[in-house]
Design a protein around this motif. Structure first.
Motif, mmCIF file in Angstrom:
data_model
loop_
_atom_site.group_PDB
_atom_site.id
_atom_site.type_symbol
_atom_site.label_atom_id
_atom_site.label_comp_id
_atom_site.label_asym_id
_atom_site.label_seq_id
_atom_site.Cartn_x
_atom_site.Cartn_y
_atom_site.Cartn_z
ATOM 1 N N PRO A 41 -4.887 1.946 0.532
ATOM 2 C CA PRO A 41 -4.384 0.682 1.074
ATOM 3 C C PRO A 41 -5.179 0.310 2.330
ATOM 4 C CG PRO A 41 -2.586 2.219 0.623
ATOM 5 C CD PRO A 41 -3.855 2.998 0.528
ATOM 6 N N SER A 67 -4.139 -6.663 0.666
ATOM 7 C CA SER A 67 -3.195 -7.688 0.217
ATOM 8 C C SER A 67 -3.831 -9.066 0.394
ATOM 9 C CB SER A 67 -1.901 -7.618 1.036
ATOM 10 O OG SER A 67 -2.137 -8.058 2.372
ATOM 11 N N ARG A 154 -3.381 7.712 -6.369
ATOM 12 C CA ARG A 154 -2.819 7.607 -5.024
ATOM 13 C C ARG A 154 -3.634 8.500 -4.093
ATOM 14 N NH1 ARG A 154 0.787 8.072 -9.046
ATOM 15 N NH2 ARG A 154 2.498 6.554 -9.219
#
Length: 316
Positions: A41, A67, A154
């Motif tokens: 992220p 994002s 992940r």
């Protein structure tokens, strides 16, 4: 050919080198090697940009997911070059909500990404769930073909191949350290001479690679002071037979194809972003139900919660 290590134990040890399961509606790959391409992220990039081994390089690279709110923020977009992040090379815009999709539409020239290696074949990826509205079907763009399902793993599940191998050696060493392992050997009709040779080999491998330090294993709640394998939470001995026994199911709720056994992999310090905790001396064997209780909270937090629960009940 004589059976040496029980098949269920072999399978269980093999699976420790894989990531957890993931369905088609998420961005992650389903049960692949822990050395696969890592997804980071954007907000966690500084914590995770350096891999724990191999001179800080991820074995199969990484992809940063940003994002749309962040990417279309001019100040943040200008800062990307400082981090050496380039859209379509090592960076993708990741759509997760209907609001994001409707507010920050992908640019006309953008394509869904299709490669885990640079160049990524596109600039964005989407995993937007359906809503109750008739026109709001789920949106799954990028990494959704049978040969390229899921963008990566992940970041907190990552471990390089050598670390994975070391973990497997230590975990098999711990299996043979179960207090009742000799009972299992006799009851299973295993070739005792072959088993002795296997134990000798695993012990040699573990000792020569620095994976059999009893003091460290005891301090980590993996072995007891007598050298027997214990559950890191309840501290009871782990049964070698438990590796092969299915968990007892509640009457009326049982299923015929249950594959969960009484013993499962246990991370002493839980997996969390910013740390790389799939490594030797942080992995043990625990009871399935103890593992369920701990979840992602970690042993210390779980024990504190249990103390509070007991204290409140003692006061009743």
């Amino acid at each position: 050919m004589a059976v040496i290590t029980p098949k269920l134990v072999q399978t269980k040890i093999y699976k420790t080198g894989q990531t957890r399961g993931a369905d088609d509606d998420v961005i992650y790959q389903n049960r692949v090697g822990r050395n696969s391409t890592v997804l980071i992220p954007f907000r966690e990039f500084e914590k995770c940009k350096v891999a724990p081994t191999l001179n800080g390089v991820y074995e199969n690279g990484y992809i940063v997911l940003i994002s749309p709110e962040d990417y279309f923020n001019e100040d943040i977009r200008k800062s990307l070059s400082k981090h050496k992040l380039i859209l379509g090379e090592n960076l993708l815009v990741f759509y997760e909500t209907r609001l994001q999709w409707n507010t920050y539409k992908p640019l006309k020239k953008w394509q869904p990404a299709s490669s885990r290696k640079s160049p990524l074949g596109g600039q964005y990826v989407a995993r937007v769930p359906a809503t109750t509205s008739e026109d709001d079907n789920k949106i799954i763009h990028g990494f959704n073909t049978s040969k390229m399902k899921g963008a990566g793993i992940r970041v907190y599940e990552y471990a390089d191949m050598e670390t994975i191998k070391s973990c497997k050696i230590q975990l098999e060493y711990l299996f043979w350290s179960c207090k009742d392992v000799n009972e299992l050997i006799k009851e299973s009709g295993m070739d005792e001479d072959a088993v002795k040779k296997r134990i000798a080999k695993i012990t040699y491998d573990a000792e020569s690679k620095g994976l059999a330090d009893k003091k460290k294993l005891v301090e980590a709640r993996i072995l007891d002071k007598d050298g027997y394998t214990i559950c890191p939470l309840c501290l009871k001995h782990i049964s070698a037979k438990g590796f092969c026994a299915r968990i007892q199911q509640a009457e009326g709720r049982d299923v015929p194809d249950l594959t969960v056994t009484e013993v499962s992999l246990f991370h002493i310090r839980e997996l969390r972003t910013g740390e790389f905790n799939h490594k030797p001396y942080n992995l043990g064997w625990g009871h399935h139900h103890c593992n369920v209780v701990v979840k992602d909270a970690g042993i210390d937090a779980t024990l504190e919660w249990m103390r509070e629960v007991i204290a409140r009940n003692d006061g009743q």
